[in-house]
Write a protein that holds these residues in place. Structure first.
Motif, short mmCIF file in Angstrom:
data_model
loop_
_atom_site.label_atom_id
_atom_site.label_comp_id
_atom_site.label_asym_id
_atom_site.label_seq_id
_atom_site.Cartn_x
_atom_site.Cartn_y
_atom_site.Cartn_z
N TYR A 70 0.83 -1.20 0.00
CA TYR A 70 0.00 0.00 0.00
C TYR A 70 0.86 1.26 0.00
O TYR A 70 0.52 2.25 -0.65
N LEU A 71 1.97 1.21 0.73
CA LEU A 71 2.88 2.36 0.75
C LEU A 71 3.54 2.56 -0.61
O LEU A 71 3.70 3.71 -1.07
N LEU A 72 3.90 1.48 -1.28
CA LEU A 72 4.46 1.58 -2.63
C LEU A 72 3.42 2.18 -3.58
O LEU A 72 3.74 3.05 -4.39
N ALA A 73 2.17 1.71 -3.48
CA ALA A 73 1.10 2.25 -4.32
C ALA A 73 0.87 3.72 -4.01
O ALA A 73 0.68 4.55 -4.92
N PHE A 74 0.89 4.06 -2.72
CA PHE A 74 0.69 5.46 -2.33
C PHE A 74 1.73 6.36 -2.98
O PHE A 74 1.40 7.44 -3.48
N ASP A 75 2.99 5.94 -2.97
CA ASP A 75 4.05 6.76 -3.56
C ASP A 75 3.77 7.03 -5.04
O ASP A 75 3.98 8.15 -5.52
N GLU A 76 3.27 6.03 -5.76
CA GLU A 76 2.94 6.23 -7.18
C GLU A 76 1.75 7.16 -7.34
O GLU A 76 1.76 8.04 -8.20
N ILE A 77 0.72 6.94 -6.54
CA ILE A 77 -0.48 7.78 -6.60
C ILE A 77 -0.11 9.23 -6.29
O ILE A 77 -0.52 10.15 -7.00
N ASP A 78 0.65 9.42 -5.24
CA ASP A 78 0.99 10.77 -4.79
C ASP A 78 1.85 11.52 -5.80
O ASP A 78 1.78 12.75 -5.87
N ALA A 79 2.64 10.80 -6.59
CA ALA A 79 3.52 11.44 -7.57
C ALA A 79 2.79 11.76 -8.88
O ALA A 79 3.33 12.51 -9.71
N ASP A 80 1.59 11.24 -9.08
CA ASP A 80 0.87 11.39 -10.34
C ASP A 80 -0.12 12.56 -10.22
O ASP A 80 -1.06 12.50 -9.42
N PRO A 81 0.03 13.60 -11.03
CA PRO A 81 -0.87 14.76 -10.92
C PRO A 81 -2.32 14.45 -11.31
O PRO A 81 -3.21 15.24 -11.02
N HIS A 82 -2.56 13.31 -11.97
CA HIS A 82 -3.92 12.92 -12.33
C HIS A 82 -4.61 12.10 -11.24
O HIS A 82 -5.76 11.69 -11.40
N GLN A 83 -3.90 11.84 -10.16
CA GLN A 83 -4.44 11.06 -9.04
C GLN A 83 -4.57 11.93 -7.80
O GLN A 83 -3.69 12.73 -7.52
N LEU A 84 -5.65 11.71 -7.08
CA LEU A 84 -5.83 12.44 -5.83
C LEU A 84 -6.45 11.48 -4.82
O LEU A 84 -7.60 11.07 -4.96
N LEU A 85 -5.65 11.08 -3.85
CA LEU A 85 -6.12 10.24 -2.75
C LEU A 85 -6.36 11.18 -1.58
O LEU A 85 -5.47 11.91 -1.17
N VAL A 86 -7.60 11.18 -1.09
CA VAL A 86 -7.95 12.11 0.00
C VAL A 86 -8.47 11.34 1.20
O VAL A 86 -8.92 10.20 1.09
N VAL A 87 -8.39 12.00 2.34
CA VAL A 87 -8.99 11.50 3.56
C VAL A 87 -9.89 12.58 4.13
O VAL A 87 -9.66 13.77 3.94
N VAL A 88 -10.93 12.12 4.80
CA VAL A 88 -11.77 12.99 5.60
C VAL A 88 -11.26 12.84 7.02
O VAL A 88 -11.09 11.71 7.51
N VAL A 89 -10.99 13.95 7.67
CA VAL A 89 -10.39 13.92 9.00
C VAL A 89 -11.38 14.50 10.01
O VAL A 89 -12.02 15.52 9.76
N SER A 90 -11.49 13.81 11.13
CA SER A 90 -12.27 14.29 12.27
C SER A 90 -11.41 14.08 13.51
O SER A 90 -10.92 12.97 13.75
N GLU A 91 -11.21 15.14 14.26
CA GLU A 91 -10.38 15.08 15.47
C GLU A 91 -9.02 14.45 15.17
O GLU A 91 -8.55 13.56 15.87
N ASP A 92 -8.40 14.90 14.07
CA ASP A 92 -7.06 14.47 13.64
C ASP A 92 -6.97 13.01 13.22
O ASP A 92 -5.88 12.47 13.07
#
Length: 150
Positions: free
Chosen positions: A39-61
């Motif tokens: 998952y960390l390897l996939a995250f690095d690819e996703i994060d480096a690609d301007p056409h990808q946006l992985l988001v989180v909804v945060v509540s109380e950090d």
């Protein structure tokens, strides 16, 4: 309703994201929060690609929701961009709060902001309750999807 914010996911969010992916009737059979390395390897690819946006909804950090938005350029529809929504999950403690609808609306607006002509998503055929949820948000079941596991 608690205060929520939506932000780009960070590496330290991967554990909570994977736990949300696995806390699902289908995800339980294919996702493993005990081994985050792929998952960390996939995250690095996703994060480096301007056409990808992985988001989180945060509540109380803490991440309590997630989705991945992919902007897909194409020739069809006069070269229109599409926003593809994937891996939508809300933490069990926050389901039914309206958070899922807000997250999808956010993805629609982000797709519009990025110049997309349409937003699309797929959902497993067994998730009939989720299908009704998407239809209430204006999505139309217009295509049949096919997958080939490799």
């Amino acid at each position: 309703m608690p205060d929520y914010s939506i932000r780009r996911a960070r590496r330290e969010d991967i554990g909570p994201i994977v736990r949300m992916l696995a806390d699902d009737q289908l995800g339980a059979t294919r996702d493993d929060p005990a081994d985050l390395e792929p998952y960390l390897l996939a995250f690095d690819e996703i994060d480096a690609d301007p056409h990808q946006l992985l988001v989180v909804v945060v509540s109380e950090d803490e991440p309590v929701g997630t989705l991945q938005l992919t902007i897909i350029p194409g020739l069809a529809r006069r070269g229109a961009l599409r926003g593809q929504i994937e891996a939508v999950r809300i933490h069990a403690d926050h389901r039914g709060s309206g958070l899922g609808a807000e997250l999808i609306r956010w993805a629609i607006e982000e797709s519009r902001r990025r110049g997309c002509a349409l937003v699309q998503l797929t959902s497993d055929t067994s998730r009939t309750g989720v299908h009704r949820f998407y239809e209430r948000l204006g999505f139309v079941p217009s295509h049949t999807g096919f997958k080939l596991k490799l």
